[in-house]
Design an enzyme around this catalytic site. Structure first.
Site, PDB file in Angstrom:
ATOM      1  CG  HIS A  51      35.739  46.975  41.605  1.00 40.36           C
ATOM      2  ND1 HIS A  51      35.883  47.842  40.551  1.00 40.36           N
ATOM      3  CD2 HIS A  51      36.003  45.746  41.111  1.00 40.36           C
ATOM      4  CE1 HIS A  51      36.230  47.177  39.471  1.00 40.36           C
ATOM      5  NE2 HIS A  51      36.302  45.896  39.779  1.00 40.36           N
ATOM      6  CG  HIS A  98      41.172  46.995  34.374  1.00 45.20           C
ATOM      7  ND1 HIS A  98      42.350  46.303  34.229  1.00 45.20           N
ATOM      8  CD2 HIS A  98      40.532  46.364  35.389  1.00 45.20           C
ATOM      9  CE1 HIS A  98      42.400  45.306  35.093  1.00 45.20           C
ATOM     10  NE2 HIS A  98      41.307  45.317  35.795  1.00 45.20           N
ATOM     11  NE  ARG A 119      39.162  36.073  33.032  1.00 44.52           N
ATOM     12  CZ  ARG A 119      40.090  37.025  33.010  1.00 44.52           C
ATOM     13  NH1 ARG A 119      40.933  37.108  31.986  1.00 44.52           N
ATOM     14  NH2 ARG A 119      40.185  37.895  33.992  1.00 44.52           N
TER      15      ARG A 119
END
Length: 746
Positions: A51, A98, A119
């Site tokens: 990841h 996600h 963000r």
């Protein structure tokens, strides 16, 4: 926090449990010249996870086109891509997955996916202006699938609505392949002045490091590691790895962050997403060719007894790390105090190139920053590939197996009601698509369009991918995904600019999976080079498998385009009685990989339709030129469901002004291929009758096929003597299907 902290000795069993191989363990010991501490084990396990490190994909990703004259931030350089659009402005955008969190806890998994990608946008100094998503689920007749759909959609809607960003576009696809492992890909788009982009960097010896936003808890610990392994029946036990989001806090964080950027108080900023403080501090210092010293006991926490390991790996939401200009600490605190947010100095920049972590003055971890990060010392692997045996069999198809003595009216209605084609209003009606009042075209057309304030320009944006195509032929499927995204942008009046991608695949250690990944990356690169749409970044999500199967290879394409004048904005629905209808492109006798075969015959079969990228680009360039000339009243690409579905959508998709059409097709190919085949590079357009001759001559001069196939008008869709269906029946099939199957939730 306890004043004494004794770290347990690291054992081979611990290393394996943290997802590190024996070879990686040996390499770490060589790097450090000693065994890891327990805290360092946690750090390496997240930073060298797939990841964070992209260790199984980065070698192939580097083959993608990453150069472009308008790029301000190239792939991997910043939190998101940035493209200059003129007038001193840049668009910042990115898509990420996600998936695993959403499979375990759909509401929070989807919500925090949205929060994280937002963000990434505003840490660069850009104000988010839009959110998009690309969703994949199993068949909706499965109660668990409907539960996942409901939770994911509510999570996306609630977070975006509360934060105050319009969710303007996306896609929802259903197939058995996604039953146990849904895909939730979130994309965000922002605007920034070209001279206002902030980098994710920590530099300048002695500059303070400040954690801002929410306090740190135990939620999300090892979320990056969780995202780097297959889902199993025990995955529900990993619910603590799913973060909890708070969009209201994020909104405050947005305003405070943009304020300190405007006042030039920060050297660099990075979102605390995957791997939290660990990722921020190592990546920012490696990029700044510096070191960092973190006093972990100074981090504001909301739970008692948290260890350095837990604090470093926590993925609590709505937090960022800011490298503050020395002497401006009080000014930064004043801004965050005004917005009711924590802002605490937890360390400073050093010159030793090390990421050092102390607890009560005692060093608990010390690792060279560079060895942790992508592009630095993180491992890079070249995995074996093996062409799956099914690919030779699945492409075989005999059209004689599919009878032509069908009721084509009923068939069209069945396709319009199919989960992959039906109107997704049940989904996007839960999203506020109009907040901030810039939305010119919201969900329901080929691409979303947002006006750019104080200019006469607009942005077009879309997400696209046909996973079924990529399962059958991953290289051609990925090419088709890029081509469809570009076609959608052009059909909306825009010039494609650049791509972000979210590459969703199974376990990369399986040769068949990695073959599909390598082929898809190659196909994507081929297409992006032709359309001059460089890849600005994105996300790789491996291990999307459940105990029964891997998901379809799904390289989701997020694309941005620029509309030079607001008057060029184009939508997919027909406009006025007597308008002429044209088909750009050619109808081919092809039925493979179609939604028709899947819906009517329950088959995933036949090769993916051929695609000539050069022809596709010429077709798109021609259409955009015709739009700029003011000739085009509607434009709609032909994709899932084929020509008949595209025509029906052009008639009914604008519920406020539905209008029929009479179509005459003269092609000498089978009716099923003509109506529902998915031959590529086709677009349905309409224009005023007075412009019909000019359009025909224009495309003829360009040597592009442009066939006058009918006229807008009436209260039904008529296609030859095969289809004659009223708009009311078409609308019922199209608009009522998804609400009907989602009413079964609960």
């Amino acid at each position: 926090m306890a004043t004494q902290y004794t770290q347990p000795p690291v054992t081979p069993q611990m290393v394996a449990a943290h997802g590190l191989s024996e070879e990686e363990h040996a390499r770490i010991k060589d790097i450090l010249g000693r065994e890891m501490t327990y805290t360092e084990l946690g750090i390496f396990s997240v930073m060298w996870s797939e990841h964070c490190s992209y260790k199984n994909s980065i070698a192939l990703l580097k083959t993608l086109p990453r150069e472009g004259e308008h790029l301000l931030a190239k792939a991997g350089e910043e939190n998101a891509g940035a493209v200059d659009i003129g007038d001193g402005l840049a668009v910042v955008f990115k898509i990420e997955s996600h998936n695993h969190p959403s499979a375990v806890e759909p509401y929070q998994g989807a919500a925090t996916g949205v929060g994280g990608i937002l963000r990434d946008i505003f840490t660069m100094g850009a104000r988010p202006i839009a959110s998009l998503n690309s969703l994949r689920f199993g068949p909706p007749d499965n109660p668990r699938v409907r539960y996942l759909v409901d939770g994911v959609v509510r999570g996306i809607g609630d977070y975006g609505n509360c934060f105050g960003v319009p969710t303007v576009a996306g896609e929802v696809f259903f197939d058995e392949a996604y039953t146990g492992n849904p895909l939730v890909n979130a994309m965000a788009v922002g605007m920034v002045k070209t001279d206002g982009i902030v980098s994710a960097v920590a530099s300048g010896e002695g500059n303070p490091l400040m954690i801002v936003g929410s306090k740190t808890g135990r939620d999300g610990i090892h979320g990056a590691t969780f995202a780097s392994e297959e889902l199993t029946e025990k995955s529900q036990e990993r619910r603590p790895s799913v973060q909890i989001g708070d969009p209201f806090t994020e909104k405050l964080l947005l305003e405070a962050t943009l304020e300190i950027i405007k006042e030039d108080l920060a050297v660099g900023i990075q979102d605390m997403g995957a791997a939290g403080i660990t990722c921020c501090s190592s990546e920012m210092s490696a990029k700044g060719e510096s070191g960092v010293l973190i006093d972990i006991d100074k981090v504001p926490v909301r739970e008692t007894g948290m260890t350095p390991y837990e604090i470093l790996l926590s993925e609590s939401q709505e937090r960022m790390l800011v490298c503050v200009r020395k002497g401006r600490e009080d000014a930064v605190r004043a801004v965050f105090d005004k917005w009711g947010l924590d802002s605490t100095i937890i360390g400073h920049v050093t010159s030793d190139l090390l990421m050092t972590v102390r607890l009560n003055g005692e060093i608990v971890s010390q690792v060279p920053s560079d060895v942790l990060v992508l592009g630095g010392g993180a491992p890079i692997y070249h995995r074996d590939t093996k062409r799956p045996a099914y690919m030779d069999e699945i492409v075989r198809i005999d059209l004689n197996d599919y009878p032509l003595d069908r009721n084509w009216d009923d068939t069209l209605e069945a396709l319009l009601a199919a989960p992959n084609i039906c109107h997704k209003g049940w989904v996007f009606d839960q999203y506020d698509s109009m907040v901030r009042t810039n939305t010119a075209v919201g969900p329901g057309s080929d691409a979303a369009v947002l006006r750019i304030r104080k200019t006469d320009k607009a942005l077009a944006m879309t997400t696209d991918c046909n996973g079924r195509y990529c399962y059958i032929n991953p290289r051609r499927g990925a090419k088709s995904a890029v081509a469809e995204a570009a076609r959608n942008i052009v059909c909306s009046g825009g010039q494609p600019l650049a791509v972000t991608n979210c590459l969703n695949f199974g376990n990369p250690y399986k040769g068949e999976i990695y073959y599909s990944f390598a082929e898809a990356v190659a196909g994507m690169g081929d297409a992006c080079r032709v359309f001059k749409t460089p890849v600005t970044g994105g996300n790789v999500s491996f291990y999307n498998e459940d105990p029964q199967r891997a998901v379809f290879p799904t390289p989701t394409i997020g694309m941005i385009g620029l509309i030079q004048k607001l008057e060029h904005i184009t939508t997919q629905w027909f406009k006025d009685e007597s308008d002429a209808v044209f088909l750009l492109g050619r109808n081919e006798q092809h039925l493979g990989a179609s939604e028709y075969l899947h819906t009517v015959f329950g088959q995933t079969k036949g090769d993916v339709p051929p695609l000539d990228l050069g022809f596709e680009q010429r077709l798109q360039d021609g259409l955009l030129a015709a739009i700029v000339r003011g000739w085009i009243r509607s434009a709609h690409d032909v994709s899932e469901g084929g020509l008949a579905v595209a025509l029906a959508e052009a008639c009914i998709s604008n519920r406020e002004q539905q209008i029929g059409a009479t179509i005459q097709l003269a092609d000498s190919i089978r009716a099923d291929c003509l109506l529902f085949g998915e031959s590529q590079s086709r677009i349905v357009i309409s224009c005023a009758q007075d412009d019909a001759a000019a359009i025909g001559g224009f495309f003829e001069a360009l040597e592009l096929p442009c066939t006058h196939i009918g006229t807008v008008g009436g209260a039904s869709l008529k296609i030859n003597d095969w289809i004659d269906t009223g708009l009311e029946a078409l609308s019922a099939a199209f608009f009522e299907s998804m609400p009907a199957f989602m009413e079964k939730v609960g």
